[in-house]
Design an enzyme around this catalytic site. Sequence first.
Site, mmCIF file in Angstrom:
data_model
loop_
_atom_site.group_PDB
_atom_site.id
_atom_site.type_symbol
_atom_site.label_atom_id
_atom_site.label_comp_id
_atom_site.label_asym_id
_atom_site.label_seq_id
_atom_site.Cartn_x
_atom_site.Cartn_y
_atom_site.Cartn_z
ATOM 1 N N ARG A 114 9.498 -10.508 17.621
ATOM 2 C CA ARG A 114 10.669 -10.468 16.732
ATOM 3 C C ARG A 114 10.385 -10.969 15.323
ATOM 4 N NH1 ARG A 114 12.774 -12.160 21.430
ATOM 5 N NH2 ARG A 114 13.873 -10.510 22.565
ATOM 6 N N LYS A 136 10.041 -3.866 2.094
ATOM 7 C CA LYS A 136 10.226 -2.686 2.952
ATOM 8 C C LYS A 136 8.926 -2.432 3.713
ATOM 9 C CE LYS A 136 13.643 0.036 0.396
ATOM 10 N NZ LYS A 136 13.886 1.331 -0.272
ATOM 11 N N GLU A 178 3.669 5.024 -11.295
ATOM 12 C CA GLU A 178 4.735 4.081 -10.929
ATOM 13 C C GLU A 178 4.887 3.008 -12.014
ATOM 14 O OE1 GLU A 178 6.917 4.205 -8.437
ATOM 15 O OE2 GLU A 178 5.996 5.380 -6.811
ATOM 16 N N LYS A 220 10.129 -5.221 -10.454
ATOM 17 C CA LYS A 220 10.515 -4.940 -9.069
ATOM 18 C C LYS A 220 11.094 -6.195 -8.415
ATOM 19 C CE LYS A 220 9.692 -2.692 -4.791
ATOM 20 N NZ LYS A 220 8.893 -1.838 -3.913
ATOM 21 N N GLU A 230 19.233 -2.288 -1.183
ATOM 22 C CA GLU A 230 19.491 -1.031 -1.891
ATOM 23 C C GLU A 230 20.936 -0.573 -1.792
ATOM 24 O OE1 GLU A 230 16.189 1.679 -1.562
ATOM 25 O OE2 GLU A 230 17.421 3.369 -2.223
ATOM 26 N N ARG A 234 19.016 -1.601 -6.628
ATOM 27 C CA ARG A 234 17.659 -1.245 -6.196
ATOM 28 C C ARG A 234 17.393 0.254 -6.332
ATOM 29 N NH1 ARG A 234 13.982 -3.862 -1.283
ATOM 30 N NH2 ARG A 234 12.161 -2.596 -1.720
ATOM 31 N N ASN A 238 14.253 4.162 -7.617
ATOM 32 C CA ASN A 238 14.060 5.546 -7.172
ATOM 33 C C ASN A 238 13.997 6.525 -8.330
ATOM 34 O OD1 ASN A 238 14.018 4.921 -4.465
ATOM 35 N ND2 ASN A 238 16.245 5.022 -4.282
ATOM 36 N N HIS A 241 12.219 9.792 -8.026
ATOM 37 C CA HIS A 241 11.917 9.974 -6.604
ATOM 38 C C HIS A 241 12.765 11.051 -5.932
ATOM 39 C CE1 HIS A 241 9.445 6.519 -7.293
ATOM 40 N NE2 HIS A 241 9.090 6.402 -6.032
ATOM 41 N N HIS A 245 10.183 13.086 -4.048
ATOM 42 C CA HIS A 245 10.142 13.129 -2.583
ATOM 43 C C HIS A 245 10.266 14.552 -2.061
ATOM 44 C CE1 HIS A 245 11.359 8.649 -1.853
ATOM 45 N NE2 HIS A 245 10.060 8.808 -1.983
ATOM 46 N N HIS A 258 1.415 10.363 -3.941
ATOM 47 C CA HIS A 258 2.805 9.981 -4.177
ATOM 48 C C HIS A 258 3.166 9.926 -5.669
ATOM 49 C CE1 HIS A 258 6.647 8.061 -3.710
ATOM 50 N NE2 HIS A 258 6.237 7.041 -4.438
HETATM 51 N N1 LIG Z 1 7.060 -0.384 1.248
HETATM 52 C C1 LIG Z 1 7.372 0.102 0.077
HETATM 53 O O1 LIG Z 1 8.258 -0.399 -0.627
HETATM 54 C C2 LIG Z 1 6.599 1.274 -0.437
HETATM 55 C C3 LIG Z 1 6.715 1.650 -1.782
HETATM 56 C C4 LIG Z 1 5.939 2.714 -2.246
HETATM 57 C C5 LIG Z 1 5.082 3.379 -1.370
HETATM 58 N N2 LIG Z 1 4.997 3.002 -0.063
HETATM 59 C C6 LIG Z 1 4.100 3.675 0.871
HETATM 60 O O2 LIG Z 1 2.759 3.475 0.433
HETATM 61 C C7 LIG Z 1 1.965 4.523 0.939
HETATM 62 C C8 LIG Z 1 1.003 4.976 -0.124
HETATM 63 O O3 LIG Z 1 0.187 3.903 -0.500
HETATM 64 P P1 LIG Z 1 -1.163 4.091 -1.311
HETATM 65 O O4 LIG Z 1 -0.940 5.024 -2.430
HETATM 66 O O5 LIG Z 1 -1.679 2.740 -1.577
HETATM 67 O O6 LIG Z 1 -2.069 4.919 -0.303
HETATM 68 P P2 LIG Z 1 -3.112 4.509 0.840
HETATM 69 O O7 LIG Z 1 -2.782 3.235 1.475
HETATM 70 O O8 LIG Z 1 -3.222 5.718 1.698
HETATM 71 O O9 LIG Z 1 -4.473 4.330 0.034
HETATM 72 C C9 LIG Z 1 -5.002 5.414 -0.669
HETATM 73 C C10 LIG Z 1 -6.493 5.577 -0.421
HETATM 74 O O10 LIG Z 1 -7.203 4.589 -1.129
HETATM 75 C C11 LIG Z 1 -8.185 3.971 -0.303
HETATM 76 N N3 LIG Z 1 -8.343 2.613 -0.824
HETATM 77 C C12 LIG Z 1 -7.458 1.597 -0.737
HETATM 78 N N4 LIG Z 1 -7.894 0.558 -1.459
HETATM 79 C C13 LIG Z 1 -9.067 0.910 -1.981
HETATM 80 C C14 LIG Z 1 -9.998 0.267 -2.838
HETATM 81 N N5 LIG Z 1 -9.766 -0.957 -3.348
HETATM 82 N N6 LIG Z 1 -11.127 0.929 -3.175
HETATM 83 C C15 LIG Z 1 -11.337 2.189 -2.721
HETATM 84 N N7 LIG Z 1 -10.500 2.855 -1.931
HETATM 85 C C16 LIG Z 1 -9.374 2.214 -1.574
HETATM 86 C C17 LIG Z 1 -7.625 4.084 1.074
HETATM 87 O O11 LIG Z 1 -8.666 4.066 2.017
HETATM 88 C C18 LIG Z 1 -6.912 5.438 1.025
HETATM 89 O O12 LIG Z 1 -7.808 6.464 1.314
HETATM 90 C C19 LIG Z 1 2.915 5.601 1.399
HETATM 91 O O13 LIG Z 1 2.912 5.646 2.804
HETATM 92 C C20 LIG Z 1 4.276 5.150 0.900
HETATM 93 O O14 LIG Z 1 5.323 5.542 1.743
HETATM 94 C C21 LIG Z 1 5.746 1.960 0.400
HETATM 95 ZN ZN LIG Z 2 7.308 5.481 -5.405
#
Ligand SMILES: NC(=O)c1ccc[n+]([C@@H]2O[C@H](COP(=O)([O-])OP(=O)(O)OC[C@H]3O[C@@H](n4cnc5c(N)ncnc54)[C@H](O)[C@@H]3O)[C@@H](O)[C@H]2O)c1
Ligand SMILES: [Zn+2]
Length: 357
Positions: A114, A136, A178, A220, A230, A234, A238, A241, A245, A258
Amino acid sequence: MDVHAGGRTSTIWIGEGIADRIAPLLDAHKVGARRFIVSSPVIWRLHGAQIQRALGGGEPILIADGERFKNLQSVSRIYEALIREGADRGSAIVAVGGGVIGDTAGFAAATYLRGITLAHVPTTLLAQVDSSVGGKVGVNHALGKNLIGAFHQPAVVIIDPLLLRTLPRREFRSGLYEVVKYGMIASPDLFDRIAGNTKAIFARDASVLGPAIEESCRIKAEVVSQDERESGLRRILNYGHTVGHALEAVTKYRRFRHGEAIAYGMLAAADLAVARGALADRDRQALTRLITQFGPLPPVADLPIPEIIDAIRRDKKVVHGRLHFVIAIGIGATTTVDDVTEDELRAVLARLGLKSG
Ligand SMILES: NC(=O)c1ccc[n+]([C@@H]2O[C@H](COP(=O)([O-])OP(=O)(O)OC[C@H]3O[C@@H](n4cnc5c(N)ncnc54)[C@H](O)[C@@H]3O)[C@@H](O)[C@H]2O)c1
Ligand SMILES: [Zn+2]
Protein backbone atom coordinates in the site's frame (compact mmCIF):
# COMPACT_ATOMS: atom_id res chain seq x y z
CA MET A 1 13.16 23.33 -3.96
CA ASP A 2 10.09 21.85 -2.31
CA VAL A 3 6.83 20.59 -3.74
CA HIS A 4 3.90 20.47 -1.33
CA ALA A 5 1.27 18.01 -2.42
CA GLY A 6 -0.81 15.21 -1.03
CA GLY A 7 -0.12 16.39 2.50
CA ARG A 8 3.60 15.89 2.20
CA THR A 9 6.72 17.60 0.96
CA SER A 10 8.92 16.38 -1.86
CA THR A 11 12.32 17.94 -2.17
CA ILE A 12 14.01 18.47 -5.51
CA TRP A 13 17.78 18.74 -5.62
CA ILE A 14 19.41 20.02 -8.78
CA GLY A 15 23.14 20.26 -9.33
CA GLU A 16 26.03 19.28 -11.53
CA GLY A 17 27.57 16.11 -10.17
CA ILE A 18 25.03 15.44 -7.42
CA ALA A 19 24.51 11.93 -8.74
CA ASP A 20 27.68 11.21 -6.76
CA ARG A 21 25.93 12.30 -3.59
CA ILE A 22 22.78 10.22 -3.74
CA ALA A 23 23.35 8.36 -0.48
CA PRO A 24 23.83 11.41 1.77
CA LEU A 25 20.86 13.14 0.13
CA LEU A 26 18.65 10.10 0.72
CA ASP A 27 19.97 9.88 4.29
CA ALA A 28 19.14 13.53 4.87
CA HIS A 29 15.55 12.85 3.83
CA LYS A 30 15.33 9.58 5.75
CA VAL A 31 14.62 7.62 2.61
CA GLY A 32 14.34 3.94 3.40
CA ALA A 33 16.39 1.76 5.68
CA ARG A 34 16.79 -0.48 2.64
CA ARG A 35 16.93 0.95 -0.84
CA PHE A 36 16.00 -0.89 -4.00
CA ILE A 37 17.25 0.60 -7.23
CA VAL A 38 15.05 0.17 -10.28
CA SER A 39 16.65 0.95 -13.62
CA SER A 40 17.02 -0.37 -17.15
CA PRO A 41 19.87 -2.32 -18.77
CA VAL A 42 20.72 0.58 -21.10
CA ILE A 43 20.91 3.14 -18.32
CA TRP A 44 22.73 0.79 -16.03
CA ARG A 45 25.37 0.05 -18.64
CA LEU A 46 26.05 3.77 -18.99
CA HIS A 47 25.67 5.00 -15.44
CA GLY A 48 25.39 1.93 -13.21
CA ALA A 49 28.94 2.00 -11.91
CA GLN A 50 28.63 5.62 -10.80
CA ILE A 51 25.20 5.15 -9.23
CA GLN A 52 26.20 1.96 -7.49
CA ARG A 53 29.25 3.65 -6.04
CA ALA A 54 27.13 6.60 -4.94
CA LEU A 55 24.64 4.32 -3.25
CA GLY A 56 27.23 2.09 -1.68
CA GLY A 57 26.53 -1.14 -3.57
CA GLY A 58 23.35 -3.07 -4.08
CA GLU A 59 22.10 -4.97 -7.11
CA PRO A 60 19.55 -3.11 -9.18
CA ILE A 61 16.21 -4.42 -10.34
CA LEU A 62 16.49 -3.98 -14.09
CA ILE A 63 13.42 -3.72 -16.28
CA ALA A 64 13.46 -3.10 -20.00
CA ASP A 65 12.66 0.46 -20.91
CA GLY A 66 10.73 1.66 -23.86
CA GLU A 67 7.06 2.56 -23.83
CA ARG A 68 6.18 -1.06 -24.72
CA PHE A 69 7.39 -2.23 -21.34
CA LYS A 70 5.60 0.37 -19.28
CA ASN A 71 2.99 -2.14 -18.21
CA LEU A 72 1.72 -4.22 -15.32
CA GLN A 73 4.05 -7.07 -16.20
CA SER A 74 7.07 -4.89 -15.49
CA VAL A 75 5.44 -3.73 -12.26
CA SER A 76 4.92 -7.34 -11.34
CA ARG A 77 8.59 -8.10 -11.93
CA ILE A 78 9.48 -5.33 -9.52
CA TYR A 79 7.04 -6.71 -6.90
CA GLU A 80 8.61 -10.13 -7.32
CA ALA A 81 12.11 -8.85 -6.66
CA LEU A 82 10.89 -6.86 -3.65
CA ILE A 83 9.06 -9.83 -2.15
CA ARG A 84 11.99 -12.19 -2.70
CA GLU A 85 14.33 -9.72 -0.99
CA GLY A 86 11.91 -9.23 1.87
CA ALA A 87 11.32 -5.53 1.24
CA ASP A 88 9.12 -4.09 3.99
CA ARG A 89 7.30 -0.86 4.82
CA GLY A 90 10.60 0.74 5.74
CA SER A 91 12.14 0.03 2.33
CA ALA A 92 12.33 2.51 -0.50
CA ILE A 93 12.51 2.40 -4.28
CA VAL A 94 15.08 4.56 -6.04
CA ALA A 95 14.07 4.90 -9.69
CA VAL A 96 17.05 5.64 -11.94
CA GLY A 97 15.98 6.31 -15.50
CA GLY A 98 13.73 8.14 -17.90
CA GLY A 99 9.99 8.63 -17.63
CA VAL A 100 9.25 5.00 -18.39
CA ILE A 101 11.34 3.70 -15.49
CA GLY A 102 10.14 6.50 -13.19
CA ASP A 103 6.46 5.92 -13.92
CA THR A 104 6.71 2.12 -13.67
CA ALA A 105 8.91 1.97 -10.57
CA GLY A 106 6.84 4.79 -9.08
CA PHE A 107 3.66 2.80 -9.53
CA ALA A 108 5.29 -0.21 -7.88
CA ALA A 109 6.28 2.05 -4.97
CA ALA A 110 2.76 3.48 -4.75
CA THR A 111 1.18 0.05 -4.48
CA TYR A 112 3.66 -2.35 -2.88
CA LEU A 113 2.45 -2.86 0.71
CA ARG A 114 0.00 0.00 0.00
CA GLY A 115 2.86 2.34 -0.63
CA ILE A 116 6.55 2.63 0.18
CA THR A 117 8.93 5.57 -0.10
CA LEU A 118 10.02 6.64 -3.57
CA ALA A 119 13.03 8.61 -4.79
CA HIS A 120 13.72 9.59 -8.39
CA VAL A 121 17.05 9.99 -10.11
CA PRO A 122 15.84 11.05 -13.57
CA THR A 123 18.24 10.44 -16.47
CA THR A 124 16.42 11.96 -19.45
CA LEU A 125 15.73 15.65 -19.92
CA LEU A 126 12.02 14.89 -20.09
CA ALA A 127 12.16 13.07 -16.77
CA GLN A 128 14.26 15.84 -15.19
CA VAL A 129 11.86 18.62 -16.11
CA ASP A 130 8.58 16.80 -16.10
CA SER A 131 7.85 13.19 -15.21
CA SER A 132 9.87 12.98 -11.97
CA VAL A 133 8.10 16.01 -10.51
CA GLY A 134 4.46 16.05 -9.50
CA GLY A 135 3.73 12.55 -8.24
CA LYS A 136 1.91 11.03 -11.20
CA VAL A 137 2.96 7.41 -11.58
CA GLY A 138 1.47 4.66 -13.67
CA VAL A 139 1.59 2.29 -16.58
CA ASN A 140 -0.13 1.63 -19.87
CA HIS A 141 -2.87 -0.88 -20.57
CA ALA A 142 -3.10 -2.73 -23.86
CA LEU A 143 -6.19 -0.61 -24.56
CA GLY A 144 -4.66 2.76 -23.80
CA LYS A 145 -1.77 4.79 -22.47
CA ASN A 146 -1.37 5.75 -18.81
CA LEU A 147 -4.75 4.24 -17.89
CA ILE A 148 -3.52 2.61 -14.68
CA GLY A 149 -1.95 4.89 -12.15
CA ALA A 150 -1.78 6.69 -8.86
CA PHE A 151 -0.56 9.86 -7.22
CA HIS A 152 2.55 9.07 -5.23
CA GLN A 153 4.83 11.95 -4.43
CA PRO A 154 8.53 11.09 -4.31
CA ALA A 155 10.29 11.96 -1.08
CA VAL A 156 13.28 13.23 -3.04
CA VAL A 157 14.16 13.94 -6.66
CA ILE A 158 17.85 14.13 -7.47
CA ILE A 159 18.56 15.87 -10.76
CA ASP A 160 22.05 15.85 -12.21
CA PRO A 161 22.33 17.48 -15.65
CA LEU A 162 25.61 15.64 -16.23
CA LEU A 163 23.65 12.39 -16.57
CA LEU A 164 22.23 13.82 -19.80
CA ARG A 165 25.57 13.74 -21.60
CA THR A 166 24.91 10.23 -22.86
CA LEU A 167 21.34 10.90 -23.94
CA PRO A 168 20.74 10.49 -27.70
CA ARG A 169 20.16 13.82 -29.42
CA ARG A 170 16.61 13.02 -30.38
CA GLU A 171 15.68 12.16 -26.79
CA PHE A 172 17.35 15.33 -25.60
CA ARG A 173 15.42 17.42 -28.09
CA SER A 174 12.20 15.73 -27.09
CA GLY A 175 12.69 16.91 -23.51
CA LEU A 176 13.62 20.37 -24.67
CA TYR A 177 10.18 20.90 -26.21
CA GLU A 178 8.72 20.49 -22.72
CA VAL A 179 11.10 23.19 -21.52
CA VAL A 180 9.76 25.41 -24.31
CA LYS A 181 6.29 24.55 -23.02
CA TYR A 182 7.16 25.92 -19.57
CA GLY A 183 8.39 29.09 -21.23
CA MET A 184 5.14 29.41 -23.16
CA ILE A 185 2.89 28.86 -20.16
CA ALA A 186 4.76 30.69 -17.45
CA SER A 187 8.10 32.27 -18.23
CA PRO A 188 9.02 34.61 -21.10
CA ASP A 189 12.48 34.73 -19.55
CA LEU A 190 12.94 30.98 -19.88
CA PHE A 191 11.65 31.13 -23.44
CA ASP A 192 14.15 33.84 -24.38
CA ARG A 193 16.98 32.06 -22.62
CA ILE A 194 16.42 28.93 -24.69
CA ALA A 195 16.01 30.91 -27.89
CA GLY A 196 19.20 32.86 -27.23
CA ASN A 197 21.34 29.90 -26.15
CA THR A 198 20.21 27.05 -28.35
CA LYS A 199 23.78 26.11 -29.24
CA ALA A 200 25.02 25.95 -25.66
CA ILE A 201 21.95 23.98 -24.68
CA PHE A 202 22.47 21.42 -27.41
CA ALA A 203 26.11 21.19 -26.35
CA ARG A 204 24.60 20.29 -22.93
CA ASP A 205 26.55 23.09 -21.34
CA ALA A 206 25.48 22.60 -17.74
CA SER A 207 25.83 26.31 -16.94
CA VAL A 208 22.94 27.06 -19.32
CA LEU A 209 21.08 23.78 -19.08
CA GLY A 210 21.08 23.62 -15.26
CA PRO A 211 19.19 26.91 -14.80
CA ALA A 212 16.71 25.97 -17.56
CA ILE A 213 15.98 22.66 -15.80
CA GLU A 214 15.67 24.46 -12.49
CA GLU A 215 13.23 27.03 -13.86
CA SER A 216 11.15 24.27 -15.48
CA CYS A 217 10.99 22.32 -12.23
CA ARG A 218 10.10 25.45 -10.31
CA ILE A 219 7.16 26.10 -12.61
CA LYS A 220 5.92 22.52 -12.41
CA ALA A 221 6.44 22.41 -8.64
CA GLU A 222 4.45 25.60 -8.13
CA VAL A 223 1.58 24.40 -10.26
CA VAL A 224 1.46 20.97 -8.63
CA SER A 225 1.68 22.44 -5.14
CA GLN A 226 -1.47 24.42 -5.88
CA ASP A 227 -3.36 21.69 -7.69
CA GLU A 228 -2.00 18.18 -7.30
CA ARG A 229 -5.08 16.43 -8.71
CA GLU A 230 -5.53 18.53 -11.83
CA SER A 231 -8.88 20.03 -10.90
CA GLY A 232 -7.92 23.34 -12.49
CA LEU A 233 -4.55 25.02 -12.61
CA ARG A 234 -2.55 21.83 -13.29
CA ARG A 235 -4.27 21.67 -16.65
CA ILE A 236 -2.01 24.42 -17.94
CA LEU A 237 0.76 21.81 -17.96
CA ASN A 238 -1.24 20.19 -20.74
CA TYR A 239 -0.42 23.05 -23.07
CA GLY A 240 0.21 21.48 -26.48
CA HIS A 241 -0.93 18.09 -25.22
CA THR A 242 -4.45 18.04 -26.68
CA VAL A 243 -3.27 17.75 -30.25
CA GLY A 244 0.05 16.20 -29.16
CA HIS A 245 -1.55 13.20 -27.45
CA ALA A 246 -3.83 12.67 -30.43
CA LEU A 247 -0.85 12.59 -32.80
CA GLU A 248 0.86 10.03 -30.58
CA ALA A 249 -2.25 7.86 -30.30
CA VAL A 250 -3.06 7.87 -34.02
CA THR A 251 0.51 6.83 -34.84
CA LYS A 252 0.41 4.19 -32.08
CA TYR A 253 3.25 5.86 -30.13
CA ARG A 254 5.72 4.82 -32.79
CA ARG A 255 6.36 7.86 -34.93
CA PHE A 256 6.90 10.65 -32.43
CA ARG A 257 8.91 11.01 -29.32
CA HIS A 258 6.54 12.55 -26.77
CA GLY A 259 8.08 16.02 -26.99
CA GLU A 260 7.93 16.02 -30.78
CA ALA A 261 4.19 15.48 -30.70
CA ILE A 262 3.91 18.24 -28.10
CA ALA A 263 5.88 20.56 -30.38
CA TYR A 264 3.17 20.12 -33.02
CA GLY A 265 0.54 20.50 -30.33
CA MET A 266 2.02 23.82 -29.22
CA LEU A 267 2.08 25.07 -32.80
CA ALA A 268 -1.56 24.05 -33.19
CA ALA A 269 -2.58 25.75 -29.95
CA ALA A 270 -0.75 28.92 -30.95
CA ASP A 271 -2.42 28.92 -34.35
CA LEU A 272 -5.82 28.43 -32.75
CA ALA A 273 -5.14 31.30 -30.37
CA VAL A 274 -4.09 33.62 -33.20
CA ALA A 275 -7.19 32.67 -35.19
CA ARG A 276 -9.30 33.63 -32.19
CA GLY A 277 -7.51 36.92 -31.74
CA ALA A 278 -6.18 35.81 -28.34
CA LEU A 279 -2.48 35.73 -29.27
CA ALA A 280 -0.37 38.15 -31.28
CA ASP A 281 0.92 36.62 -34.49
CA ARG A 282 4.48 37.71 -33.67
CA ASP A 283 4.38 35.47 -30.56
CA ARG A 284 3.22 32.55 -32.66
CA GLN A 285 6.06 33.26 -35.06
CA ALA A 286 8.58 33.33 -32.21
CA LEU A 287 7.38 29.91 -31.08
CA THR A 288 7.52 28.55 -34.62
CA ARG A 289 11.03 29.92 -35.08
CA LEU A 290 12.26 28.35 -31.87
CA ILE A 291 10.76 24.96 -32.66
CA THR A 292 12.14 25.09 -36.20
CA GLN A 293 15.59 25.96 -34.83
CA PHE A 294 15.75 22.64 -33.01
CA GLY A 295 15.50 20.73 -36.28
CA PRO A 296 12.91 18.88 -38.33
CA LEU A 297 9.95 17.07 -36.78
CA PRO A 298 8.55 13.77 -38.07
CA PRO A 299 6.06 14.24 -40.93
CA VAL A 300 2.32 14.66 -40.40
CA ALA A 301 1.10 15.13 -44.00
CA ASP A 302 -0.29 11.57 -44.20
CA LEU A 303 -2.33 11.81 -40.97
CA PRO A 304 -6.07 12.21 -41.62
CA ILE A 305 -7.67 15.07 -39.73
CA PRO A 306 -10.84 13.11 -38.81
CA GLU A 307 -8.75 10.46 -37.05
CA ILE A 308 -6.96 13.12 -35.02
CA ILE A 309 -10.27 14.71 -34.07
CA ASP A 310 -11.65 11.34 -32.95
CA ALA A 311 -8.55 10.76 -30.85
CA ILE A 312 -8.92 14.21 -29.25
CA ARG A 313 -12.51 13.36 -28.34
CA ARG A 314 -11.43 10.14 -26.64
CA ASP A 315 -8.75 11.93 -24.63
CA LYS A 316 -8.97 12.41 -20.88
CA LYS A 317 -9.17 16.16 -21.33
CA VAL A 318 -12.81 15.95 -22.33
CA VAL A 319 -14.90 16.71 -19.25
CA HIS A 320 -18.70 16.41 -19.45
CA GLY A 321 -18.44 16.30 -23.23
CA ARG A 322 -16.52 19.58 -23.41
CA LEU A 323 -12.99 19.77 -24.61
CA HIS A 324 -10.71 21.78 -22.36
CA PHE A 325 -8.08 23.41 -24.46
CA VAL A 326 -5.19 25.40 -23.04
CA ILE A 327 -4.19 28.30 -25.25
CA ALA A 328 -1.40 30.82 -24.88
CA ILE A 329 -2.41 34.44 -24.84
CA GLY A 330 1.21 35.61 -24.92
CA ILE A 331 4.60 34.09 -24.28
CA GLY A 332 4.36 33.14 -20.63
CA ALA A 333 0.60 33.37 -20.19
CA THR A 334 -2.24 30.98 -20.89
CA THR A 335 -5.94 30.60 -20.52
CA THR A 336 -8.24 27.59 -20.80
CA VAL A 337 -11.16 27.60 -23.17
CA ASP A 338 -13.87 24.98 -23.46
CA ASP A 339 -15.76 26.13 -26.53
CA VAL A 340 -13.42 25.07 -29.31
CA THR A 341 -15.49 23.78 -32.21
CA GLU A 342 -14.59 20.92 -34.52
CA ASP A 343 -14.53 23.33 -37.44
CA GLU A 344 -11.90 25.43 -35.71
CA LEU A 345 -9.85 22.34 -34.95
CA ARG A 346 -10.14 21.11 -38.52
CA ALA A 347 -8.89 24.42 -39.87
CA VAL A 348 -5.95 24.46 -37.43
CA LEU A 349 -4.95 20.90 -38.31
CA ALA A 350 -5.20 21.63 -42.02
CA ARG A 351 -2.88 24.64 -41.62
CA LEU A 352 -0.49 22.42 -39.64
CA GLY A 353 -0.27 20.30 -42.80
CA LEU A 354 -2.40 17.29 -41.93
CA LYS A 355 -4.52 15.47 -44.50
CA SER A 356 -8.08 16.68 -45.00
CA GLY A 357 -10.94 14.19 -45.29
N1 LIG B 1 4.50 11.01 -14.59
C1 LIG B 1 4.41 12.11 -15.29
O1 LIG B 1 3.98 13.17 -14.81
C2 LIG B 1 4.87 12.09 -16.72
C3 LIG B 1 5.04 13.29 -17.41
C4 LIG B 1 5.53 13.24 -18.72
C5 LIG B 1 5.82 12.01 -19.30
N2 LIG B 1 5.64 10.85 -18.61
C6 LIG B 1 5.95 9.55 -19.19
O2 LIG B 1 7.35 9.50 -19.45
C7 LIG B 1 7.57 8.56 -20.48
C8 LIG B 1 8.60 9.10 -21.43
O3 LIG B 1 9.80 9.34 -20.74
P1 LIG B 1 11.19 9.55 -21.48
O4 LIG B 1 11.01 10.49 -22.60
O5 LIG B 1 12.17 9.85 -20.42
O6 LIG B 1 11.43 8.15 -22.18
P2 LIG B 1 12.17 6.80 -21.74
O7 LIG B 1 12.10 6.57 -20.29
O8 LIG B 1 11.62 5.76 -22.64
O9 LIG B 1 13.69 7.07 -22.13
C9 LIG B 1 14.01 7.33 -23.46
C10 LIG B 1 15.23 6.53 -23.91
O10 LIG B 1 16.40 7.09 -23.37
C11 LIG B 1 17.24 6.09 -22.80
N3 LIG B 1 17.98 6.76 -21.73
C12 LIG B 1 17.49 7.18 -20.54
N4 LIG B 1 18.43 7.87 -19.89
C13 LIG B 1 19.52 7.86 -20.65
C14 LIG B 1 20.82 8.42 -20.52
N5 LIG B 1 21.16 9.19 -19.47
N6 LIG B 1 21.72 8.20 -21.51
C15 LIG B 1 21.36 7.48 -22.60
N7 LIG B 1 20.16 6.94 -22.79
C16 LIG B 1 19.25 7.14 -21.82
C17 LIG B 1 16.29 5.02 -22.38
O11 LIG B 1 16.96 3.78 -22.36
C18 LIG B 1 15.23 5.08 -23.48
O12 LIG B 1 15.61 4.30 -24.57
C19 LIG B 1 6.23 8.29 -21.12
O13 LIG B 1 5.81 6.99 -20.77
C20 LIG B 1 5.30 9.32 -20.50
O14 LIG B 1 3.99 8.86 -20.38
C21 LIG B 1 5.17 10.89 -17.33
ZN1 LIG C 1 4.32 16.13 -21.84
